[in-house]
Each structure stands twice: as structure tokens, then as C-alpha cells.
Design an enzyme around this catalytic site. Sequence first.
Site, PDB file in Angstrom:
ATOM      1  N   HIS A   1     -10.287  -5.458  -2.307  1.00  0.00           N
ATOM      2  CA  HIS A   1      -8.929  -5.654  -1.793  1.00  0.00           C
ATOM      3  C   HIS A   1      -8.983  -5.888  -0.301  1.00  0.00           C
ATOM      4  O   HIS A   1      -9.835  -5.334   0.395  1.00  0.00           O
ATOM      5  CB  HIS A   1      -8.034  -4.463  -2.118  1.00  0.00           C
ATOM      6  CG  HIS A   1      -8.585  -3.141  -1.701  1.00  0.00           C
ATOM      7  ND1 HIS A   1      -9.536  -2.457  -2.431  1.00  0.00           N
ATOM      8  CD2 HIS A   1      -8.337  -2.369  -0.611  1.00  0.00           C
ATOM      9  CE1 HIS A   1      -9.835  -1.326  -1.828  1.00  0.00           C
ATOM     10  NE2 HIS A   1      -9.130  -1.247  -0.706  1.00  0.00           N
ATOM     11  N   PHE A   2      -8.058  -6.707   0.149  1.00  0.00           N
ATOM     12  CA  PHE A   2      -7.867  -6.911   1.586  1.00  0.00           C
ATOM     13  C   PHE A   2      -6.604  -6.166   2.004  1.00  0.00           C
ATOM     14  O   PHE A   2      -5.566  -6.281   1.353  1.00  0.00           O
ATOM     15  CB  PHE A   2      -7.695  -8.408   1.917  1.00  0.00           C
ATOM     16  CG  PHE A   2      -8.976  -9.187   1.851  1.00  0.00           C
ATOM     17  CD1 PHE A   2      -9.470  -9.649   0.641  1.00  0.00           C
ATOM     18  CD2 PHE A   2      -9.697  -9.458   3.003  1.00  0.00           C
ATOM     19  CE1 PHE A   2     -10.652 -10.368   0.570  1.00  0.00           C
ATOM     20  CE2 PHE A   2     -10.887 -10.178   2.941  1.00  0.00           C
ATOM     21  CZ  PHE A   2     -11.366 -10.632   1.724  1.00  0.00           C
ATOM     22  N   HIS A   3      -6.720  -5.418   3.102  1.00  0.00           N
ATOM     23  CA  HIS A   3      -5.545  -4.784   3.716  1.00  0.00           C
ATOM     24  C   HIS A   3      -4.946  -5.789   4.699  1.00  0.00           C
ATOM     25  O   HIS A   3      -5.673  -6.336   5.542  1.00  0.00           O
ATOM     26  CB  HIS A   3      -5.962  -3.551   4.516  1.00  0.00           C
ATOM     27  CG  HIS A   3      -6.570  -2.454   3.702  1.00  0.00           C
ATOM     28  ND1 HIS A   3      -5.876  -1.316   3.335  1.00  0.00           N
ATOM     29  CD2 HIS A   3      -7.828  -2.285   3.197  1.00  0.00           C
ATOM     30  CE1 HIS A   3      -6.658  -0.511   2.648  1.00  0.00           C
ATOM     31  NE2 HIS A   3      -7.861  -1.068   2.548  1.00  0.00           N
TER      32      HIS A   3
ATOM     33  N   ASP B   1       0.864  -1.193   0.000  1.00  0.00           N
ATOM     34  CA  ASP B   1       0.000   0.000   0.000  1.00  0.00           C
ATOM     35  C   ASP B   1       0.892   1.231   0.000  1.00  0.00           C
ATOM     36  O   ASP B   1       1.846   1.326   0.788  1.00  0.00           O
ATOM     37  CB  ASP B   1      -0.914  -0.011   1.245  1.00  0.00           C
ATOM     38  CG  ASP B   1      -2.017   1.030   1.143  1.00  0.00           C
ATOM     39  OD1 ASP B   1      -1.708   2.222   0.940  1.00  0.00           O
ATOM     40  OD2 ASP B   1      -3.193   0.660   1.272  1.00  0.00           O
ATOM     41  N   ILE B   2       0.572   2.171  -0.894  1.00  0.00           N
ATOM     42  CA  ILE B   2       1.405   3.365  -1.064  1.00  0.00           C
ATOM     43  C   ILE B   2       1.304   4.316   0.149  1.00  0.00           C
ATOM     44  O   ILE B   2       2.185   5.148   0.364  1.00  0.00           O
ATOM     45  CB  ILE B   2       1.029   4.090  -2.381  1.00  0.00           C
ATOM     46  CG1 ILE B   2       2.183   4.905  -2.919  1.00  0.00           C
ATOM     47  CG2 ILE B   2      -0.229   4.914  -2.238  1.00  0.00           C
ATOM     48  CD1 ILE B   2       1.969   5.360  -4.371  1.00  0.00           C
TER      49      ILE B   2
ATOM     50  N   GLN C   1     -14.309   2.923   1.858  1.00  0.00           N
ATOM     51  CA  GLN C   1     -13.619   2.414   0.664  1.00  0.00           C
ATOM     52  C   GLN C   1     -13.335   3.555  -0.302  1.00  0.00           C
ATOM     53  O   GLN C   1     -14.215   4.368  -0.585  1.00  0.00           O
ATOM     54  CB  GLN C   1     -14.486   1.350  -0.027  1.00  0.00           C
ATOM     55  CG  GLN C   1     -13.770   0.674  -1.197  1.00  0.00           C
ATOM     56  CD  GLN C   1     -14.644  -0.348  -1.922  1.00  0.00           C
ATOM     57  OE1 GLN C   1     -15.874  -0.319  -1.800  1.00  0.00           O
ATOM     58  NE2 GLN C   1     -14.025  -1.229  -2.668  1.00  0.00           N
ATOM     59  N   VAL C   2     -12.122   3.588  -0.795  1.00  0.00           N
ATOM     60  CA  VAL C   2     -11.714   4.619  -1.755  1.00  0.00           C
ATOM     61  C   VAL C   2     -11.529   4.020  -3.148  1.00  0.00           C
ATOM     62  O   VAL C   2     -11.919   4.627  -4.140  1.00  0.00           O
ATOM     63  CB  VAL C   2     -10.410   5.310  -1.275  1.00  0.00           C
ATOM     64  CG1 VAL C   2      -9.899   6.284  -2.327  1.00  0.00           C
ATOM     65  CG2 VAL C   2     -10.642   6.007   0.072  1.00  0.00           C
TER      66      VAL C   2
END
Length: 139
Positions: free
Chosen positions: A100-102, A31-32, A94-95
Site C-alpha cells: 500500500h502507498f500512504h 486510513d483509519i 510496515q504493519v
Amino acid sequence: MSANCIFCKIVAGKIPSAKVYEDADVLAFMDIGPIVKGHTLVIPKQHFDPITATPEPVLAKLVAVVKKIAQAQMNGLRAEGVNVMQMNGAAAGQVVPHIHFHVIPRFATDGHRWNWAAKQYDDPNEMKQLAATVQAALK
Ligand code: AMP
Ligand code: ZN
């Protein structure tokens, strides 16, 4: 591929990413904007969103990779714990609308605190009524 989807562009190699794991169906990359450094995202290569529209075999593959990444964060980063999160819809924070899973490595010293403010039901029946409403919607 979904047009203008940032994660589809990452899968296609049109946007760079720091890849951690890849197979025929699943990609994991950093993740950025990490909550804790090492924070990784696990996505299907095919575009699905939200979780309720994602086929169960795809979810099973995603969760298997989530497990691998969590174990690798513990072994490789010496993470003492791992948070797994998955948001659906803007109301849920959510963006990026590509499931996706973090997978977030956690350390006793990482300084991060979730704003997890537990509330209370108004009365004992309210919780039971909500359980009954959701249960009825399962059928
Ligand atoms: P969510 O709020 O669950 O939709 O999370 C989207 C996540 O994607 C955020 O944690 C972002 O930091 C992350 N993100 C957005 N763009 C990129 C990118 N180009 N590379 C890696 N992570 C990204
Ligand atoms: Zn996508």
C-alpha cells in the site's frame, strides 16, 4: 485473496472502508488512523507484498492512482503539500503486509513533523562503498 489479510477483507467488502477511488485493479480508501486527516491508502485489489514481489504493471497502476489522489487532496482539501510513503517489512515500520502507498495531505499548520534525523557516513569512502555494493546487486 490472502487469508487473514485485513486489506484483502476490505477489497472483498468484509470490512468496511471509506472509499475514495476504485477501478478494476486498484482501491483507495481512508486510513483509519490518519497522520493528517484525509490520509489515504492506495492498494492493489490483488494481494501482493512486498514491493519487490509486486509486478511492475501493478506498481504502475498504483502510482498512477497515487498521483490522482495527491491531486485530489490538493484540489479538494486544499492540501499545500503531499507525502507519499510505502513501507516494506516490520523493520521499515510496515504493519499490514499487503502493499500500500500512504498518500498524506499536508498543511503548513498540520503540526506533524517526521523524525527525519539525518546521519553521517563515517568517512568519504563508506558512502562510495555502499553505492558500489548496491550497484553490484542490481546485476
Ligand atoms: P503500514 O505501517 O505501512 O503497514 O500501514 C498500515 C496502515 O493501515 C496504518 O496507517 C493503519 O492505520 C491502516 N489501517 C489498518 N487497518 C485499517 C482499516 N481497517 N481501515 C483503514 N486503514 C487501516
Ligand atoms: Zn491482502
